[in-house]
Design an enzyme around this catalytic site. Sequence first.
Site, PDB file in Angstrom:
ATOM      1  N   GLU A 112      -5.398   4.379   5.560  1.00 27.32           N
ATOM      2  CA  GLU A 112      -5.138   4.058   4.162  1.00 27.32           C
ATOM      3  C   GLU A 112      -5.533   5.177   3.210  1.00 27.32           C
ATOM      4  O   GLU A 112      -4.707   5.629   2.415  1.00 27.32           O
ATOM      5  CB  GLU A 112      -5.898   2.780   3.822  1.00 27.32           C
ATOM      6  N   ARG A 165       0.833  -1.213   0.000  1.00 21.67           N
ATOM      7  CA  ARG A 165       0.000   0.000   0.000  1.00 21.67           C
ATOM      8  C   ARG A 165       0.867   1.263   0.000  1.00 21.67           C
ATOM      9  O   ARG A 165       0.525   2.258   0.636  1.00 21.67           O
ATOM     10  CB  ARG A 165      -0.956   0.045   1.196  1.00 21.67           C
ATOM     11  N   SER A 198     -10.767  -0.549   2.631  1.00 19.30           N
ATOM     12  CA  SER A 198     -10.020  -0.634   3.899  1.00 19.30           C
ATOM     13  C   SER A 198      -9.670   0.767   4.379  1.00 19.30           C
ATOM     14  O   SER A 198      -9.073   1.543   3.625  1.00 19.30           O
ATOM     15  CB  SER A 198      -8.718  -1.399   3.699  1.00 19.30           C
TER      16      SER A 198
HETATM   17  N1  EPU Z   1     -10.911 -10.577   9.985  1.00 23.10           N
HETATM   18  C1  EPU Z   1     -11.699 -10.664  11.105  1.00 23.10           C
HETATM   19  N2  EPU Z   1     -12.698  -9.748  11.285  1.00 23.10           N
HETATM   20  C2  EPU Z   1     -12.944  -8.756  10.388  1.00 23.10           C
HETATM   21  C3  EPU Z   1     -12.131  -8.666   9.236  1.00 23.10           C
HETATM   22  C4  EPU Z   1     -11.109  -9.587   9.056  1.00 23.10           C
HETATM   23  O1  EPU Z   1     -11.506 -11.541  11.958  1.00 23.10           O
HETATM   24  O2  EPU Z   1     -13.863  -7.988  10.611  1.00 23.10           O
HETATM   25  C5  EPU Z   1      -9.851 -11.584   9.759  1.00 23.10           C
HETATM   26  C6  EPU Z   1     -10.246 -12.520   8.612  1.00 23.10           C
HETATM   27  O3  EPU Z   1     -11.030 -13.598   9.056  1.00 23.10           O
HETATM   28  C7  EPU Z   1      -8.901 -12.963   8.101  1.00 23.10           C
HETATM   29  C8  EPU Z   1      -8.020 -11.746   8.302  1.00 23.10           C
HETATM   30  O4  EPU Z   1      -8.673 -10.942   9.288  1.00 23.10           O
HETATM   31  O5  EPU Z   1      -8.379 -14.012   8.905  1.00 23.10           O
HETATM   32  C9  EPU Z   1      -7.815 -10.958   7.014  1.00 23.10           C
HETATM   33  O6  EPU Z   1      -9.098 -10.573   6.484  1.00 23.10           O
HETATM   34  P1  EPU Z   1      -9.384 -10.432   4.896  1.00 23.10           P
HETATM   35  O7  EPU Z   1      -8.963 -11.657   4.162  1.00 23.10           O
HETATM   36  O8  EPU Z   1     -10.794  -9.975   4.737  1.00 23.10           O
HETATM   37  O9  EPU Z   1      -8.382  -9.335   4.393  1.00 23.10           O
HETATM   38  P2  EPU Z   1      -7.835  -7.976   5.052  1.00 23.10           P
HETATM   39  O10 EPU Z   1      -6.424  -8.199   5.463  1.00 23.10           O
HETATM   40  O11 EPU Z   1      -8.768  -7.482   6.084  1.00 23.10           O
HETATM   41  C10 EPU Z   1      -6.793  -7.036   2.841  1.00 23.10           C
HETATM   42  C11 EPU Z   1      -6.853  -5.765   2.032  1.00 23.10           C
HETATM   43  C12 EPU Z   1      -8.162  -5.719   1.226  1.00 23.10           C
HETATM   44  C13 EPU Z   1      -8.195  -6.927   0.310  1.00 23.10           C
HETATM   45  C14 EPU Z   1      -8.096  -8.204   1.155  1.00 23.10           C
HETATM   46  C15 EPU Z   1      -7.954  -9.451   0.305  1.00 23.10           C
HETATM   47  C16 EPU Z   1      -5.563  -4.118   3.244  1.00 23.10           C
HETATM   48  C17 EPU Z   1      -5.571  -2.877   4.055  1.00 23.10           C
HETATM   49  N3  EPU Z   1      -6.744  -4.607   2.888  1.00 23.10           N
HETATM   50  O12 EPU Z   1      -7.862  -6.982   3.794  1.00 23.10           O
HETATM   51  O13 EPU Z   1      -8.128  -4.548   0.433  1.00 23.10           O
HETATM   52  O14 EPU Z   1      -9.387  -6.957  -0.445  1.00 23.10           O
HETATM   53  O15 EPU Z   1      -6.902  -8.164   1.983  1.00 23.10           O
HETATM   54  O16 EPU Z   1      -6.699  -9.456  -0.297  1.00 23.10           O
HETATM   55  O17 EPU Z   1      -4.483  -4.634   2.945  1.00 23.10           O
HETATM   56  C18 EPU Z   1      -8.810  -2.274   0.238  1.00 23.10           C
HETATM   57  O18 EPU Z   1      -7.622  -1.986   0.225  1.00 23.10           O
HETATM   58  O19 EPU Z   1      -9.700  -1.405   0.168  1.00 23.10           O
HETATM   59  C19 EPU Z   1      -9.193  -3.675   0.408  1.00 23.10           C
HETATM   60  C20 EPU Z   1     -10.461  -4.053   0.532  1.00 23.10           C
END
Ligand code: EPU
Length: 339
Positions: A334, A168, A238
């Site tokens: 972000e 990012r 995010s």
């Molecule tokens: N999780 C929770 N509770 C929540 C959200 C997440 O327990 O409310 C846990 C999930 O179960 C999982 C972990 O956290 O074990 C990661 O969650 P997720 O796979 O949804 O991905 P993220 O790390 O929260 C990142 C990106 C997203 C992207 C997803 C998939 C960033 C800041 N965000 O989210 O990007 O879609 O991975 O690759 O890196 C964006 O930038 O706008 C965005 C949506």
Amino acid sequence: MSVELALCLDRDLQRHNTLGLPCVAERFIDAESPARLAAAVAMAQQAGWPLTVLGGGSNLILPRRLSGLVVRPTFADWDYRRDAEGGIALRVEAGMNWHALVMASVDRGWWGIENLALIPGHCGAAPIQNIGAYGVELADVLESVELLHLDSGRYETLTGAACRFGYRDSIFKGALAGRVVITALNLMLSETPHPRLGYGDLATRVTDAPSPRDVAEAVVAIRREKLPDPAQLANAGSFFKNPLVSAEQAQHLLVDCPDMPHFAQPDGRVKLAAGWLIDRCGLKGVRRGAFGVHDRQALVLVHHGGGDAEGLLAFAAEIAAAVEERFGVALSREPRLAG
Ligand code: EPU
């Protein structure tokens, strides 16, 4: 050659940012061609107006009033050439909608950006935060970025390596922040099958030999399950980056929370899931007036209407403080602040 510019005064930008924040731009120009963009930039330089570049407005926090000039590149042509090894050298202009480009690419059977389906925004903004999802980042396919320097009016092409991409992050958030306008991207895609299905349950959602379109459709389905559609509920995806902590701090946190998602990085640090940290603070789904934490993905802050940038930043600060207090982990924002 002189270029006619249609300058709009006191332009309402509330519908032009996916957070739906109220904002009025003192002056606004839609730049329909690179020549108009250059003329608008020169006009702002000459008049001493601060310049804000607007793309799809999907990763931006707008203040109630933006003084100076807001310019939005809307030129959106794209073309490609095929090289001998099955490589597709794709050039796309800044104003093209990113998801439309992904769909045009998968429709032609090209591999490379299928995991980045349904990310809102324009192509010109994609390198700024090095958009990434489901194990792929823009940096993986980006050959170069074409840009215009605001101070000199000079065009330059920066190689992917010179863009200093990180998670990012890029030079456009650092040394070149506020100093250039991105006008086009050059991507290298491929006709050779190369599915990347390692993230989450993506692999279980496609067949054994998926097409790029199958992968893009699976990503679209996953995103629709978790992420609010800005057309229905204002948000900027995010709101926080996933924090990077030392291996020692991660180990320490894992003693209390063995189920904490954690991802070792090549540099020895460990990436934590900000959504999980916020969720564990009991904040998923909370609402304070105009703003709330999304009830299906705690990393996304939503705007129910009637709020402004100041209220959003105060709400975000409250969430970051709760995570800091509970886990000793600092969250950073972000979306970028304009103005
Ligand atoms: N999780 C929770 N509770 C929540 C959200 C997440 O327990 O409310 C846990 C999930 O179960 C999982 C972990 O956290 O074990 C990661 O969650 P997720 O796979 O949804 O991905 P993220 O790390 O929260 C990142 C990106 C997203 C992207 C997803 C998939 C960033 C800041 N965000 O989210 O990007 O879609 O991975 O690759 O890196 C964006 O930038 O706008 C965005 C949506």
